[in-house]
Design a protein around this motif. Structure first.
Motif, short mmCIF file in Angstrom:
data_model
loop_
_atom_site.label_atom_id
_atom_site.label_comp_id
_atom_site.label_asym_id
_atom_site.label_seq_id
_atom_site.Cartn_x
_atom_site.Cartn_y
_atom_site.Cartn_z
N PRO A 72 0.83 -1.21 0.00
CA PRO A 72 0.00 0.00 0.00
C PRO A 72 0.86 1.26 0.00
O PRO A 72 1.95 1.29 0.59
N ASP A 73 0.37 2.31 -0.65
CA ASP A 73 1.12 3.55 -0.73
C ASP A 73 1.53 4.08 0.64
O ASP A 73 2.64 4.60 0.81
N ALA A 74 0.64 3.97 1.60
CA ALA A 74 0.91 4.54 2.92
C ALA A 74 2.10 3.86 3.60
O ALA A 74 2.72 4.44 4.50
N GLN A 75 2.41 2.65 3.20
CA GLN A 75 3.51 1.90 3.82
C GLN A 75 4.77 1.86 2.97
O GLN A 75 5.79 1.33 3.39
N LEU A 76 4.71 2.44 1.79
CA LEU A 76 5.77 2.22 0.80
C LEU A 76 7.13 2.77 1.24
O LEU A 76 8.16 2.10 1.07
N GLY A 77 7.14 3.97 1.81
CA GLY A 77 8.41 4.56 2.23
C GLY A 77 9.10 3.74 3.31
O GLY A 77 10.30 3.44 3.21
N ARG A 78 8.34 3.35 4.32
CA ARG A 78 8.91 2.56 5.41
C ARG A 78 9.34 1.19 4.90
O ARG A 78 10.39 0.67 5.29
N TRP A 79 8.52 0.59 4.03
CA TRP A 79 8.83 -0.72 3.47
C TRP A 79 10.13 -0.66 2.66
O TRP A 79 10.98 -1.55 2.77
N TYR A 80 10.29 0.38 1.86
CA TYR A 80 11.52 0.53 1.08
C TYR A 80 12.73 0.66 2.00
O TYR A 80 13.74 -0.02 1.80
N ARG A 81 12.65 1.51 3.01
CA ARG A 81 13.79 1.70 3.93
C ARG A 81 14.16 0.40 4.63
O ARG A 81 15.33 0.08 4.82
N ASP A 82 13.14 -0.38 5.00
CA ASP A 82 13.40 -1.64 5.68
C ASP A 82 14.14 -2.62 4.76
O ASP A 82 15.08 -3.30 5.18
#
Length: 247
Positions: A72-82
């Protein structure tokens, strides 16, 4: 370049990519990846980071499929960093003599291969994110760029899947003019995969020369050749590369 050098670059490039992506916004178009928006770029790079981290961390001896489960878009930034952090940790903790699957030859080690490959992969897509944002491109270090050219010419396009072909044999020379020691590649193009030879002074139909950074960006089709490169000889050979070398 040593593995440690690539790990430093990979950390920096991964951080710069997400910063540029978040400034651009998920809906921004990525001009160098037709049909992609920034969300597609982040999903792609995040999937690749996790895929590589799994191969290295689990010492996989055969290729495994990538997990392209939607995020989901809302989680994309955190998911990428992880995913970026997982990759860095896997490479940092791996012994230099570890064995795992790779898809290009590397005379040093599998760990060196993955650090090198992910550095150049992430650098190219960091550039895509900055172009989507519309900002001036952050620099690529000269030696890193020269190594990326070498990987592209002697690795990627040595594979059967390269689409660079010519029924008439052609020879393209690539020369980086700003490296600490002379760096050039002579690429012989024919009906099979291109064959690149380092520092060969033989005949060439065309020579493409300039700073390593600009060559790196141009050969990956991220900037036009007109931006800082000299083309000498038969320019149609350089155009053949430009039009058929997309990966």
């Amino acid at each position: 370049m040593e593995t440690a050098d690539f790990l430093i670059a990979l950390e920096q490039e991964g951080r710069s990519l997400i910063v540029a992506a978040e400034k651009a916004g998920l809906d921004a178009e990525v001009p160098t990846c037709p049909g992609w928006r920034v969300r597609d770029l982040l999903r792609h790079q995040g999937v690749v980071h996790r895929w590589a981290a799994g191969i290295v961390g689990e010492r996989r001896t055969a290729r495994v499929p990538m997990d392209d489960t939607p995020v989901p878009d809302a989680q994309l930034g955190r998911w990428y960093r992880d995913g970026h952090l997982r990759l860095l940790r896997a490479l940092q903790e791996a012994p230099e003599d570890m064995e795992c699957w790779t898809f290009l030859p590397d005379p040093r080690s599998a760990r060196h291969f993955w650090a090198r490959r992910q550095t150049h992969e992430t650098t190219v897509h960091r550039i895509d994110a900055e172009l989507a944002e519309g900002q001036a491109l952050s620099p690529v270090r000269c030696e890193t760029a020269a190594d990326g050219i070498d990987e592209l010419l002697t690795g990627f396009h040595a594979r059967d899947r390269s689409r660079v072909r010519s029924t008439q044999p052609r020879v393209l020379r690539i020369t980086a003019t700003d490296t600490s020691s002379p760096r050039s590649w002579t690429v012989r193009i024919g009906e099979g995969p291109p064959v690149a030879v380092r520092n060969d002074a033989g005949r060439a139909d065309c020579e493409l020369s300039g700073p390593a950074e600009v060559l790196f960006l141009a050969l990956w089709n991220r900037v036009p050749y007109e931006e800082g490169l000299a083309v000498e000889g038969d320019a149609s050979v350089a155009e053949l590369w430009r039009s058929s070398s997309g990966i």
